[in-house]
Design a protein around this motif. Structure first.
Motif, PDB file in Angstrom:
ATOM      1  N   ALA A 113      -5.171   2.611  13.640  1.00 12.59           N
ATOM      2  CA  ALA A 113      -4.854   2.307  15.038  1.00 12.59           C
ATOM      3  C   ALA A 113      -5.568   1.035  15.494  1.00 12.59           C
ATOM      4  CB  ALA A 113      -5.245   3.484  15.920  1.00 12.59           C
ATOM      5  N   GLY A 114      -6.648   0.676  14.826  1.00 10.10           N
ATOM      6  CA  GLY A 114      -7.386  -0.543  15.182  1.00 10.10           C
ATOM      7  C   GLY A 114      -6.632  -1.819  14.856  1.00 10.10           C
ATOM      8  N   PHE A 115      -5.532  -1.703  14.099  1.00 10.43           N
ATOM      9  CA  PHE A 115      -4.763  -2.906  13.727  1.00 10.43           C
ATOM     10  C   PHE A 115      -3.453  -3.006  14.514  1.00 10.43           C
ATOM     11  CE2 PHE A 115      -7.276  -1.740   9.966  1.00 10.43           C
ATOM     12  CZ  PHE A 115      -7.906  -2.944   9.702  1.00 10.43           C
ATOM     13  N   GLY A 116      -3.269  -2.117  15.486  1.00  6.33           N
ATOM     14  CA  GLY A 116      -2.032  -2.149  16.273  1.00  6.33           C
ATOM     15  C   GLY A 116      -1.478  -0.749  16.416  1.00  6.33           C
ATOM     16  N   SER A 117      -0.580  -0.572  17.395  1.00  8.71           N
ATOM     17  CA  SER A 117      -0.125   0.803  17.688  1.00  8.71           C
ATOM     18  C   SER A 117       0.627   1.408  16.500  1.00  8.71           C
ATOM     19  CB  SER A 117       0.723   0.829  18.952  1.00  8.71           C
ATOM     20  OG  SER A 117       1.840  -0.002  18.772  1.00  8.71           O
ATOM     21  N   CYS A 118       1.307   0.567  15.691  1.00 10.24           N
ATOM     22  CA  CYS A 118       2.011   1.130  14.524  1.00 10.24           C
ATOM     23  C   CYS A 118       1.038   1.555  13.418  1.00 10.24           C
ATOM     24  CB  CYS A 118       3.026   0.134  13.967  1.00 10.24           C
ATOM     25  SG  CYS A 118       4.394  -0.147  15.076  1.00 10.24           S
ATOM     26  N   GLY A 119      -0.218   1.238  13.578  1.00 13.05           N
ATOM     27  CA  GLY A 119      -1.218   1.663  12.594  1.00 13.05           C
ATOM     28  C   GLY A 119      -1.688   3.091  12.844  1.00 13.05           C
ATOM     29  N   GLU A 120      -1.303   3.651  14.016  1.00  8.61           N
ATOM     30  CA  GLU A 120      -1.675   5.049  14.295  1.00  8.61           C
ATOM     31  C   GLU A 120      -1.035   5.936  13.226  1.00  8.61           C
ATOM     32  OE1 GLU A 120      -3.432   7.654  14.775  1.00  8.61           O
ATOM     33  OE2 GLU A 120      -3.863   6.930  16.788  1.00  8.61           O
ATOM     34  N   GLY A 121      -1.828   6.898  12.724  1.00 11.23           N
ATOM     35  CA  GLY A 121      -1.299   7.781  11.687  1.00 11.23           C
ATOM     36  C   GLY A 121      -1.649   7.315  10.282  1.00 11.23           C
ATOM     37  N   TYR A 122      -2.394   6.209  10.188  1.00 14.41           N
ATOM     38  CA  TYR A 122      -2.785   5.673   8.877  1.00 14.41           C
ATOM     39  C   TYR A 122      -4.269   5.295   8.896  1.00 14.41           C
ATOM     40  CZ  TYR A 122       2.227   5.055   8.319  1.00 14.41           C
ATOM     41  OH  TYR A 122       3.573   5.279   8.248  1.00 14.41           O
ATOM     42  N   VAL A 123      -4.839   5.206   7.701  1.00 13.99           N
ATOM     43  CA  VAL A 123      -6.165   4.576   7.567  1.00 13.99           C
ATOM     44  C   VAL A 123      -6.069   3.517   6.468  1.00 13.99           C
ATOM     45  CG1 VAL A 123      -7.563   6.530   8.372  1.00 13.99           C
ATOM     46  CG2 VAL A 123      -6.949   6.372   5.939  1.00 13.99           C
ATOM     47  N   ARG A 124      -6.924   2.506   6.583  1.00  8.38           N
ATOM     48  CA  ARG A 124      -6.992   1.481   5.533  1.00  8.38           C
ATOM     49  C   ARG A 124      -8.187   1.763   4.642  1.00  8.38           C
ATOM     50  NH1 ARG A 124      -8.873  -4.688   6.468  1.00  8.38           N
ATOM     51  NH2 ARG A 124     -10.861  -3.579   6.329  1.00  8.38           N
ATOM     52  N   LEU A 125      -7.955   1.720   3.350  1.00  6.44           N
ATOM     53  CA  LEU A 125      -9.043   1.854   2.380  1.00  6.44           C
ATOM     54  C   LEU A 125      -9.096   0.562   1.576  1.00  6.44           C
ATOM     55  CD1 LEU A 125      -8.100   5.422   1.138  1.00  6.44           C
ATOM     56  CD2 LEU A 125      -9.965   4.845   2.682  1.00  6.44           C
ATOM     57  N   THR A 126     -10.288   0.100   1.219  1.00 10.74           N
ATOM     58  CA  THR A 126     -10.370  -1.145   0.454  1.00 10.74           C
ATOM     59  C   THR A 126     -10.904  -0.875  -0.947  1.00 10.74           C
ATOM     60  OG1 THR A 126     -12.627  -1.881   0.870  1.00 10.74           O
ATOM     61  CG2 THR A 126     -11.038  -2.254   2.639  1.00 10.74           C
ATOM     62  N   ALA A 127     -10.475  -1.742  -1.854  1.00 13.02           N
ATOM     63  CA  ALA A 127     -10.871  -1.609  -3.258  1.00 13.02           C
ATOM     64  C   ALA A 127     -12.068  -2.510  -3.579  1.00 13.02           C
ATOM     65  CB  ALA A 127      -9.682  -1.969  -4.150  1.00 13.02           C
ATOM     66  N   PHE A 128     -12.763  -2.998  -2.566  1.00 19.06           N
ATOM     67  CA  PHE A 128     -13.854  -3.948  -2.783  1.00 19.06           C
ATOM     68  C   PHE A 128     -15.196  -3.279  -3.069  1.00 19.06           C
ATOM     69  CE2 PHE A 128     -11.178  -6.794   0.040  1.00 19.06           C
ATOM     70  CZ  PHE A 128     -10.767  -7.605  -1.001  1.00 19.06           C
ATOM     71  N   GLY A 129     -15.189  -1.945  -3.218  1.00 18.64           N
ATOM     72  CA  GLY A 129     -16.454  -1.255  -3.457  1.00 18.64           C
ATOM     73  C   GLY A 129     -16.935  -1.405  -4.893  1.00 18.64           C
ATOM     74  N   ARG A 130     -18.160  -0.944  -5.142  1.00 10.68           N
ATOM     75  CA  ARG A 130     -18.640  -0.863  -6.527  1.00 10.68           C
ATOM     76  C   ARG A 130     -17.936   0.310  -7.191  1.00 10.68           C
ATOM     77  NH1 ARG A 130     -23.755  -1.882  -3.900  1.00 10.68           N
ATOM     78  NH2 ARG A 130     -24.056  -4.142  -4.012  1.00 10.68           N
ATOM     79  N   ARG A 131     -17.706   0.193  -8.500  1.00 17.08           N
ATOM     80  CA  ARG A 131     -16.919   1.207  -9.201  1.00 17.08           C
ATOM     81  C   ARG A 131     -17.511   2.602  -9.034  1.00 17.08           C
ATOM     82  NH1 ARG A 131     -13.881   0.209 -13.372  1.00 17.08           N
ATOM     83  NH2 ARG A 131     -13.120  -1.330 -11.900  1.00 17.08           N
ATOM     84  N   GLU A 132     -18.838   2.717  -9.280  1.00 18.19           N
ATOM     85  CA  GLU A 132     -19.423   4.057  -9.268  1.00 18.19           C
ATOM     86  C   GLU A 132     -19.332   4.673  -7.875  1.00 18.19           C
ATOM     87  OE1 GLU A 132     -20.825   1.271 -10.107  1.00 18.19           O
ATOM     88  OE2 GLU A 132     -22.645   0.948  -8.921  1.00 18.19           O
ATOM     89  N   GLN A 133     -19.459   3.838  -6.850  1.00 16.03           N
ATOM     90  CA  GLN A 133     -19.369   4.366  -5.480  1.00 16.03           C
ATOM     91  C   GLN A 133     -17.929   4.752  -5.150  1.00 16.03           C
ATOM     92  OE1 GLN A 133     -21.359   1.905  -2.561  1.00 16.03           O
ATOM     93  NE2 GLN A 133     -23.157   3.116  -3.057  1.00 16.03           N
ATOM     94  N   THR A 134     -16.996   3.943  -5.642  1.00 11.66           N
ATOM     95  CA  THR A 134     -15.584   4.250  -5.400  1.00 11.66           C
ATOM     96  C   THR A 134     -15.234   5.579  -6.049  1.00 11.66           C
ATOM     97  OG1 THR A 134     -15.127   1.884  -5.366  1.00 11.66           O
ATOM     98  CG2 THR A 134     -13.227   3.329  -5.693  1.00 11.66           C
TER      99      THR A 134
END
Ligand code: PLP
Length: 389
Positions: free
Chosen positions: A358-379
């Motif tokens: 929802a932080g990226f616009g009203s059409c973003g409601e109902g979704y979350v963004r996940l990023t692949a920029f983490g360290r492998r073990e933490q991911t």
């Protein structure tokens, strides 16, 4: 009396990341022993490639001697970098871009935010919804009308051509936040629209280096006619871990139907004193054979995170988009909850942070963004916890 730009009153509070930080902090206060893992950050975690570090050291040493010291550089950037950009990012793909169409900058945020300054306040601007907020806020500050193009599961996150005339269109592909891409034909439809309507496309290619699929264009200039209607922004931030180094570039073709190349040059010469010599040497190193190999390895590392995330989350029954040609995954939250509700749930039950759509616009409601920029073990650990959730 000092008056303020009244348009700033139209900005919504930029509360997304501040609110995430506030909720995480409150959770930590109550659960000091919890090891919170973030799959929400947009920053990278892997260090700079060795060739980049060597280039930075060499450039710093040059600064130590009067004979090789560099002060203000050319506003558009040093030729060594602009030539490497033209050769590697464009000519190698069969695209003709001239060196004086390339403007080196301190990153794509400044350029995507500043470019609208040269356009009339009356321009109608189209953005996708959800969207990288810089396009919206910079145009609101200038008092422009904004048309939103919904990107939802119904249209496979592909914005439809506006049914009204618009003057400027921001497109970001691979997309932040949805991680989706435009295929050649999709992008061609936008270029054709822009030429027909006399509109300008501001194309943000910040994540182009993450593209894995053959049929996804790396540059809008792969599409015939784009030199007449499109400006393209690039960033080394995610490509090569330059979020702290700061370097990117913008391509402003000389055959745009409006003469923006000399205007952007004029604007930059007035308000920008160039990107640091060190950052430009660091960026130049990415284009050496070793540099290309080292940078590819890091991208591969993040894309493997993305693959693992997609695999696990899909197997748990979540609907997941993106993450194939982009380091972002866009995940539908379970029915009956909101993106902030799911954020809280995941924080409290799995101690994992995501970014509410929802932080990226009203059409973003109902979704979350996940990023692949983490360290492998933490991911991997975060995925285990989500499994147990
Ligand atoms: N454009 C998009 C779509 C982004 O997601 C980001 C950073 O997150 C940027 C531009 C900014 O990049 P830079 O670090 O080069 O300013």
């Amino acid at each position: 009396m000092t008056l303020i730009n009244e348009n700033y009153k139209n900005l919504s509070d930029n509360y997304l990341f501040a609110e995430i930080a506030r909720r995480v902090e409150a959770f930590r206060q109550h659960n000091p022993q919890a090891n919170v893992i973030s799959l929400g950050i947009g920053d990278v975690t892997q260090p700079l490639a060795p060739v980049v570090v060597e280039a930075l050291h060499r450039a710093a040493d040059e600064m130590a001697f009067a004979s090789s010291f560099r002060g203000y550089g050319p506003e558009r950037g040093y030729d060594f970098l602009r030539e490497a950009i033209v050769e590697n990012d464009f000519r190698a793909r069969g695209i003709d871009i001239e060196v004086d169409e390339v403007f080196v900058s301190d990153g794509a945020k400044s350029d995507t935010g500043n470019f609208q300054e040269m356009l009339s306040a009356g321009c109608v601007v189209a953005v996708t919804d959800p969207v990288y907020p810089v396009y919206v806020d910079s145009n609101l500050m200038a008092g422009r009308t904004i048309v939103r193009l919904p990107c939802t599961t119904e249209n496979d996150f592909l914005p439809e051509l506006p049914d009204e005339h618009v003057d400027v269109i921001y497109l970001c592909y691979p997309n932040n936040p949805t991680g989706t891409v435009l295929l050649r034909d999709d992008l061609k439809a936008w270029v054709d629209y822009a030429i027909r309507e006399g509109a300008l496309i501001l194309y943000d290619a910040a994540y182009e280096a993450f593209i894995q699929s053959e049929d996804v264009p790396h540059s809008i200039y792969e599409i015939a006619g784009a030199r007449r209607c499109a400006v393209e922004f690039h960033s080394y931030s995610k490509t090569a871990g330059f979020t702290g180094v700061r370097c990117g570039y913008t391509v402003v073709p000389k055959d745009l139907c409006v003469g923006l190349n000399p205007l952007w040059n004029r604007r930059q010469c007035t308000k920008f004193n160039g990107t640091s010599y060190l950052a430009q040497r660091a960026a130049g190193a990415i284009y050496t054979p070793d540099g290309k190999r080292q940078v590819r390895q890091v991208i591969h590392y993040y894309m493997e995170n993305a693959r693992l995330m997609r695999q696990t989350l899909s197997s748990l029954g979540f609907k997941v988009y993106g993450g194939v040609d982009a380091p972002y995954l866009w995940m539908q939250v379970p029915e009956g909850t909101t993106s902030w509700g799911f954020f809280d749930d995941m924080l409290h039950r799995a101690h994992v942070v995501c970014t509410p759509g929802a932080g990226f616009g009203s059409c973003g409601e109902g979704y979350v963004r996940l990023t692949a920029f983490g360290r492998r073990e933490q991911t991997l650990e975060a995925l285990e916890r989500i499994k147990r959730m």
